[in-house]
Motif scaffolding. Structure first.
Motif, PDB file in Angstrom:
ATOM      1  N   ILE A  43       0.868  -1.167   0.000  1.00  0.00           N
ATOM      2  CA  ILE A  43       0.000   0.000   0.000  1.00  0.00           C
ATOM      3  C   ILE A  43       0.908   1.221   0.000  1.00  0.00           C
ATOM      4  O   ILE A  43       1.540   1.525   1.012  1.00  0.00           O
ATOM      5  N   THR A  44       1.007   1.900  -1.120  1.00  0.00           N
ATOM      6  CA  THR A  44       1.897   3.053  -1.219  1.00  0.00           C
ATOM      7  C   THR A  44       1.513   4.110  -0.188  1.00  0.00           C
ATOM      8  O   THR A  44       0.369   4.546  -0.138  1.00  0.00           O
ATOM      9  N   GLY A  45       2.468   4.488   0.637  1.00  0.00           N
ATOM     10  CA  GLY A  45       2.232   5.509   1.643  1.00  0.00           C
ATOM     11  C   GLY A  45       1.796   4.990   2.993  1.00  0.00           C
ATOM     12  O   GLY A  45       1.667   5.766   3.941  1.00  0.00           O
ATOM     13  N   LYS A  46       1.575   3.676   3.120  1.00  0.00           N
ATOM     14  CA  LYS A  46       1.137   3.123   4.407  1.00  0.00           C
ATOM     15  C   LYS A  46       2.167   3.396   5.499  1.00  0.00           C
ATOM     16  O   LYS A  46       1.814   3.734   6.641  1.00  0.00           O
ATOM     17  N   GLY A  47       3.444   3.252   5.164  1.00  0.00           N
ATOM     18  CA  GLY A  47       4.480   3.487   6.156  1.00  0.00           C
ATOM     19  C   GLY A  47       4.497   4.921   6.661  1.00  0.00           C
ATOM     20  O   GLY A  47       4.749   5.173   7.843  1.00  0.00           O
ATOM     21  N   VAL A  48       4.221   5.871   5.777  1.00  0.00           N
ATOM     22  CA  VAL A  48       4.164   7.279   6.166  1.00  0.00           C
ATOM     23  C   VAL A  48       3.043   7.491   7.176  1.00  0.00           C
ATOM     24  O   VAL A  48       3.228   8.148   8.210  1.00  0.00           O
ATOM     25  N   LEU A  49       1.881   6.919   6.888  1.00  0.00           N
ATOM     26  CA  LEU A  49       0.731   7.080   7.776  1.00  0.00           C
ATOM     27  C   LEU A  49       0.971   6.397   9.113  1.00  0.00           C
ATOM     28  O   LEU A  49       0.681   6.961  10.176  1.00  0.00           O
ATOM     29  N   ASN A  50       1.499   5.174   9.087  1.00  0.00           N
ATOM     30  CA  ASN A  50       1.745   4.457  10.338  1.00  0.00           C
ATOM     31  C   ASN A  50       2.776   5.178  11.203  1.00  0.00           C
ATOM     32  O   ASN A  50       2.679   5.178  12.434  1.00  0.00           O
ATOM     33  N   ASN A  51       3.770   5.776  10.571  1.00  0.00           N
ATOM     34  CA  ASN A  51       4.772   6.540  11.306  1.00  0.00           C
ATOM     35  C   ASN A  51       4.111   7.690  12.064  1.00  0.00           C
ATOM     36  O   ASN A  51       4.337   7.889  13.266  1.00  0.00           O
ATOM     37  N   ARG A  52       3.252   8.445  11.378  1.00  0.00           N
ATOM     38  CA  ARG A  52       2.597   9.589  12.001  1.00  0.00           C
ATOM     39  C   ARG A  52       1.592   9.143  13.064  1.00  0.00           C
ATOM     40  O   ARG A  52       1.490   9.751  14.143  1.00  0.00           O
ATOM     41  N   SER A  54       1.521   6.297  14.813  1.00  0.00           N
ATOM     42  CA  SER A  54       2.202   5.738  15.976  1.00  0.00           C
ATOM     43  C   SER A  54       2.878   6.833  16.792  1.00  0.00           C
ATOM     44  O   SER A  54       2.848   6.818  18.031  1.00  0.00           O
ATOM     45  N   GLU A  55       3.501   7.799  16.110  1.00  0.00           N
ATOM     46  CA  GLU A  55       4.106   8.932  16.826  1.00  0.00           C
ATOM     47  C   GLU A  55       3.062   9.620  17.700  1.00  0.00           C
ATOM     48  O   GLU A  55       3.309   9.904  18.894  1.00  0.00           O
ATOM     49  N   TYR A  56       1.904   9.889  17.142  1.00  0.00           N
ATOM     50  CA  TYR A  56       0.855  10.593  17.873  1.00  0.00           C
ATOM     51  C   TYR A  56       0.383   9.787  19.075  1.00  0.00           C
ATOM     52  O   TYR A  56       0.295  10.310  20.197  1.00  0.00           O
ATOM     53  N   LEU A  57       0.095   8.503  18.864  1.00  0.00           N
ATOM     54  CA  LEU A  57      -0.463   7.690  19.938  1.00  0.00           C
ATOM     55  C   LEU A  57       0.561   7.416  21.035  1.00  0.00           C
ATOM     56  O   LEU A  57       0.236   7.444  22.224  1.00  0.00           O
ATOM     57  N   LEU A  58       1.815   7.156  20.662  1.00  0.00           N
ATOM     58  CA  LEU A  58       2.843   6.917  21.676  1.00  0.00           C
ATOM     59  C   LEU A  58       3.140   8.190  22.465  1.00  0.00           C
ATOM     60  O   LEU A  58       3.419   8.140  23.672  1.00  0.00           O
ATOM     61  N   THR A  59       3.078   9.335  21.798  1.00  0.00           N
ATOM     62  CA  THR A  59       3.263  10.602  22.509  1.00  0.00           C
ATOM     63  C   THR A  59       2.151  10.822  23.518  1.00  0.00           C
ATOM     64  O   THR A  59       2.400  11.235  24.664  1.00  0.00           O
ATOM     65  N   ARG A  60       0.923  10.539  23.116  1.00  0.00           N
ATOM     66  CA  ARG A  60      -0.201  10.687  24.035  1.00  0.00           C
ATOM     67  C   ARG A  60      -0.074   9.738  25.215  1.00  0.00           C
ATOM     68  O   ARG A  60      -0.378  10.101  26.358  1.00  0.00           O
ATOM     69  N   GLY A 168     -13.581   8.884  21.254  1.00  0.00           N
ATOM     70  CA  GLY A 168     -13.765  10.311  21.053  1.00  0.00           C
ATOM     71  C   GLY A 168     -13.757  10.730  19.597  1.00  0.00           C
ATOM     72  O   GLY A 168     -14.200  11.842  19.268  1.00  0.00           O
ATOM     73  N   ILE A 169     -13.247   9.874  18.712  1.00  0.00           N
ATOM     74  CA  ILE A 169     -13.270  10.178  17.274  1.00  0.00           C
ATOM     75  C   ILE A 169     -14.125   9.144  16.536  1.00  0.00           C
ATOM     76  O   ILE A 169     -13.886   8.805  15.379  1.00  0.00           O
ATOM     77  N   SER A 170     -15.134   8.634  17.265  1.00  0.00           N
ATOM     78  CA  SER A 170     -16.171   7.759  16.691  1.00  0.00           C
ATOM     79  C   SER A 170     -15.625   6.454  16.135  1.00  0.00           C
ATOM     80  O   SER A 170     -16.049   5.980  15.077  1.00  0.00           O
ATOM     81  N   MET A 171     -14.674   5.843  16.876  1.00  0.00           N
ATOM     82  CA  MET A 171     -14.173   4.532  16.510  1.00  0.00           C
ATOM     83  C   MET A 171     -14.155   3.630  17.732  1.00  0.00           C
ATOM     84  O   MET A 171     -13.923   4.098  18.856  1.00  0.00           O
ATOM     85  N   GLY A 237      -6.424  13.857  13.114  1.00  0.00           N
ATOM     86  CA  GLY A 237      -5.962  15.196  12.787  1.00  0.00           C
ATOM     87  C   GLY A 237      -4.508  15.267  12.395  1.00  0.00           C
ATOM     88  O   GLY A 237      -3.875  16.325  12.535  1.00  0.00           O
ATOM     89  N   ILE A 238      -3.961  14.169  11.861  1.00  0.00           N
ATOM     90  CA  ILE A 238      -2.523  14.139  11.562  1.00  0.00           C
ATOM     91  C   ILE A 238      -2.214  13.704  10.136  1.00  0.00           C
ATOM     92  O   ILE A 238      -1.082  13.349   9.838  1.00  0.00           O
ATOM     93  N   LEU A 239      -3.196  13.726   9.247  1.00  0.00           N
ATOM     94  CA  LEU A 239      -2.911  13.340   7.864  1.00  0.00           C
ATOM     95  C   LEU A 239      -1.943  14.344   7.269  1.00  0.00           C
ATOM     96  O   LEU A 239      -2.208  15.550   7.296  1.00  0.00           O
ATOM     97  N   PRO A 240      -0.793  13.873   6.735  1.00  0.00           N
ATOM     98  CA  PRO A 240       0.180  14.810   6.149  1.00  0.00           C
ATOM     99  C   PRO A 240      -0.470  15.668   5.078  1.00  0.00           C
ATOM    100  O   PRO A 240      -1.256  15.181   4.264  1.00  0.00           O
ATOM    101  N   GLU A 241      -0.158  16.973   5.093  1.00  0.00           N
ATOM    102  CA  GLU A 241      -0.780  17.886   4.142  1.00  0.00           C
ATOM    103  C   GLU A 241      -0.539  17.471   2.699  1.00  0.00           C
ATOM    104  O   GLU A 241      -1.388  17.660   1.837  1.00  0.00           O
ATOM    105  N   SER A 242       0.643  16.897   2.446  1.00  0.00           N
ATOM    106  CA  SER A 242       0.977  16.504   1.078  1.00  0.00           C
ATOM    107  C   SER A 242       0.430  15.132   0.732  1.00  0.00           C
ATOM    108  O   SER A 242       0.565  14.679  -0.392  1.00  0.00           O
ATOM    109  N   GLY A 243      -0.201  14.469   1.715  1.00  0.00           N
ATOM    110  CA  GLY A 243      -0.688  13.122   1.482  1.00  0.00           C
ATOM    111  C   GLY A 243       0.406  12.117   1.734  1.00  0.00           C
ATOM    112  O   GLY A 243       1.588  12.453   1.820  1.00  0.00           O
ATOM    113  N   PRO A 244       0.039  10.836   1.863  1.00  0.00           N
ATOM    114  CA  PRO A 244       1.031   9.790   2.166  1.00  0.00           C
ATOM    115  C   PRO A 244       1.830   9.396   0.938  1.00  0.00           C
ATOM    116  O   PRO A 244       1.699   8.309   0.404  1.00  0.00           O
ATOM    117  N   SER A 245       2.655  10.320   0.445  1.00  0.00           N
ATOM    118  CA  SER A 245       3.417  10.050  -0.778  1.00  0.00           C
ATOM    119  C   SER A 245       4.443   8.959  -0.549  1.00  0.00           C
ATOM    120  O   SER A 245       4.874   8.702   0.564  1.00  0.00           O
TER     121      SER A 245
END
Length: 254
Positions: A43-52, A54-60, A168-171, A237-245
């Motif tokens: 899945i092109t870009g999956k690694g980019v999304l998972n990186n962001r 996981s960063e968010y959730l581990l930080t929280r 809180g985000i309907s999941m 709220g963390i989707l990269p602005e440029s998309g998961p290129s």
């Protein structure tokens, strides 16, 4: 500058030696596997999304006092993490019956469980990750009784926090796989979360429609998984602005 030495490659990530002792660089791949590695795809870009994600959730999690191996994100596909002694146990938190758990007990998927259930699996692709008990863990020396208690306590805390966050985000957080490791500091050891948290490692359903928003959405065609991963990132709220290129990872690691 020479490329850093590769330490490990798994289904969804590669670990390289870090820039300083006690650290590793974790690279997120676009590979996707299901059904105990019997089905593979990209899945092109999956690694980019998972990186962001996981960063968010581990930080929280760090903000509420849960110790993790995460240090910081380095770029679109890489994180700096602490080097730990891995414990070869996968801890599965079950909140709502789904997948193999539902089949095992003859339950309809989506049935709420009386309480969260903790299961242990031996981390081995060759053996297809067999389910194990605390007796197996202590008999084979994978962890001590005290370490098992620590892992269970941390797993329950992580599960409770993430369940509320996703609600809180309907999941709905149906279930969650996490792994732990031993962090050695000044001749002292403590158990910390040593695993990414992303749609690869948890089962997420939309609260209203029950639409699957994780790797389990795969049903023969990997194409629809990209939308699921992007939807999770969007709601957080963390989707990269440029998309998961598609960013080349190992070739750029210096």
């Amino acid at each position: 500058m020479a490329r850093r030495r590769q330490i490990f490659e798994g289904q969804a990530k590669i670990l390289f030696e870090g820039p300083e002792p006690g650290t590793l660089v974790q690279y997120f791949k676009d590979d996707v596997t299901t059904l105990n590695v019997k089905s593979r795809g990209i899945i092109t870009g999956k690694g980019v999304l998972n990186n962001r994600i996981s960063e968010y959730l581990l930080t929280r999690l760090g903000e509420i006092g849960v110790s993790t191996y995460f240090v910081r994100r380095l770029n679109m596909r890489e994180q700096l993490v602490r080097e730990v002694e891995p414990i070869p146990i996968e801890v599965i938190m079950r909140n709502i019956a789904a997948g193999s758990f539902a089949r095992r007990f003859g339950m309809a998927e989506g049935t709420p469980l009386p309480r969260s259930i903790v299961e242990y699996y031996y981390k081995s692709d060759e053996l297809e990750h067999p389910m194990i008990s605390e007796e197996h863990i202590t008999a084979f020396g994978w962890a001590t009784p005290q370490e098992i208690d620590e892992m269970m306590s941390l797993a329950l805390r992580i599960n409770d926090f993430l369940s509320g966050l996703f609600l809180g985000i309907s999941m709905r957080l149906m279930d969650l796989k996490i792994e732990f490791g031993r962090l050695w500091e000044d001749e002292q050891v403590r158990i910390i979360l040593a695993d990414e948290v992303c749609p690869d490692s948890c089962r997420l359903w939309d609260l209203r429609t029950n639409q699957r928003l994780d790797q389990k959405r795969h049903s023969g065609d990997f194409g629809d998984l990209a939308d699921a991963y992007q939807e999770v990132a969007r709601r957080l709220g963390i989707l990269p602005e440029s998309g998961p290129s598609d960013i080349k990872g190992p070739d750029t690691l210096q």
